[in-house]
Scaffold this active site. Sequence first.
Site, PDB file in Angstrom:
ATOM      1  N   SER A 216       0.819  -1.198   0.000  1.00 54.89           N
ATOM      2  CA  SER A 216       0.000   0.000   0.000  1.00 54.89           C
ATOM      3  C   SER A 216       0.860   1.258   0.000  1.00 54.89           C
ATOM      4  O   SER A 216       1.739   1.422  -0.845  1.00 54.89           O
ATOM      5  CB  SER A 216      -0.949  -0.053   1.213  1.00 54.89           C
ATOM      6  N   ASP A 358      -9.148  -3.488  -5.871  1.00 54.69           N
ATOM      7  CA  ASP A 358      -8.972  -4.355  -4.696  1.00 54.69           C
ATOM      8  C   ASP A 358      -9.734  -3.855  -3.480  1.00 54.69           C
ATOM      9  O   ASP A 358      -9.505  -4.294  -2.364  1.00 54.69           O
ATOM     10  CB  ASP A 358      -7.480  -4.512  -4.367  1.00 54.69           C
ATOM     11  N   HIS A 403      -7.399  -5.561  -0.924  1.00 52.80           N
ATOM     12  CA  HIS A 403      -6.175  -4.814  -0.635  1.00 52.80           C
ATOM     13  C   HIS A 403      -5.413  -5.438   0.533  1.00 52.80           C
ATOM     14  O   HIS A 403      -4.207  -5.682   0.446  1.00 52.80           O
ATOM     15  CB  HIS A 403      -6.563  -3.373  -0.310  1.00 52.80           C
TER      16      HIS A 403
END
Length: 429
Positions: A216, A358, A403
């Site tokens: 991320s 995601d 994610h």
Amino acid sequence: MEAPAQEQHRLSVPLVLLLATLFFTGAPSAAARGEAATPSGLHPVVLLPGFTCCQLDARLTDEYEPPPSSPGCGARRQGRGWFRLWENYTALQADPALLPCYQDQLRLVYDPAAGDYRDAPGVETRVVSFGNTRSFRFDDPAQNDACMERLVEALEGVGYREGANLFGASYDFRYAPAASGLASAAFSALRSSLTRLVERASARNGNRLAILVTHSFGGLYAAEFLSRAPLPWRRRHVKHLVMLGLGVGGSPLILQELFGSTFSLLPSPKVYGAAPLVVTRARNYSAGDIPEFLAAAGYSDDEVARYRTRALPVPLDFRAPLVPMTSVNGVGVPTVDKVVYWDGNFTEMPRVVNGDGDGIINLEGKSGNPDCNLEAVLALQRFVGDDPDQPYFKSVLIPNRTHNGLVSDELGLRSVVNEIMEANRATSF
């Protein structure tokens, strides 16, 4: 870091609550420079987590003044040493009234004289456990899905060991990288610390090159770190960059709530072009209209100017890292494509229009221009994979993977570890 947090009440979701919820080209057998890993040893791995995984301690001095809305903030903390400021779910669950206190103590203020951001007056902060992965473990087991604890365990299962060939590089997520040449003390300090950590990891492992693995927001920090490091240093110390759950050009999700670091994750005109991302009755806003959107949302002229000068140049100047790179992303999950404030009231929760992605990073980023129809994840192909100086680039898309699932569920972890081990086995160019 581009907008002082004390001025971030204008959009709807409180900062702490928002953070708590968030967030091929080349031959596949030759993924990196440097020597190949031998059966007796692995290349060291340095993990850069997402921002929900970066823990911060704080202490309050006598200078700290609580906000008028919460006059009791700091009464039990002032002058009493370090305490966990982020993330501290145990304290918040025990006493929800602490939420506005933590939000106030997390804010940054802009210092015009220094041309940089700093902690609020009376607040001192520090990153927890830089150099190791201990800070990736949380007091609330439910938060491990958003962090890297399960990835650490998976890497230990294939031979990695904390402090020997496995290291962690947490950072203060509030200070996003500023445009090159501008004051950015926190990011400069991170670059220095990360340089030393990579060199130390390599030296401890027979001078094997390090593999950087990010999740991320950590990918943004790693990409900027590498792009600003001398190319000879990169080739001497970094074998591979494995970037999980980050495309290029930002995400429309960030348009629901803005705070300092997220300014650098706002959708980039370079990727999204003229596609409407914020919809109101009066007008639509594209990535190129973000300064006007910020003004309409109540940000001052100075704040909008800092977005233009400090934050926007970072995604516009995104470059290939010039070290072998693998990008892993989830797809097939509903993900915000645009937000709707129909009545133009930016203090309310918007309606959202979903696309593919995601759940955090969207795949689709159509510009409305037939000559520019990029995708936030697949745009990496243009900016990295198509660079003739980039030694290797591979994109892996995992269907129906969220994610956080990239670093927490079995299929995601298996795919990620496979890519890390492939980077270990790769031979020199």
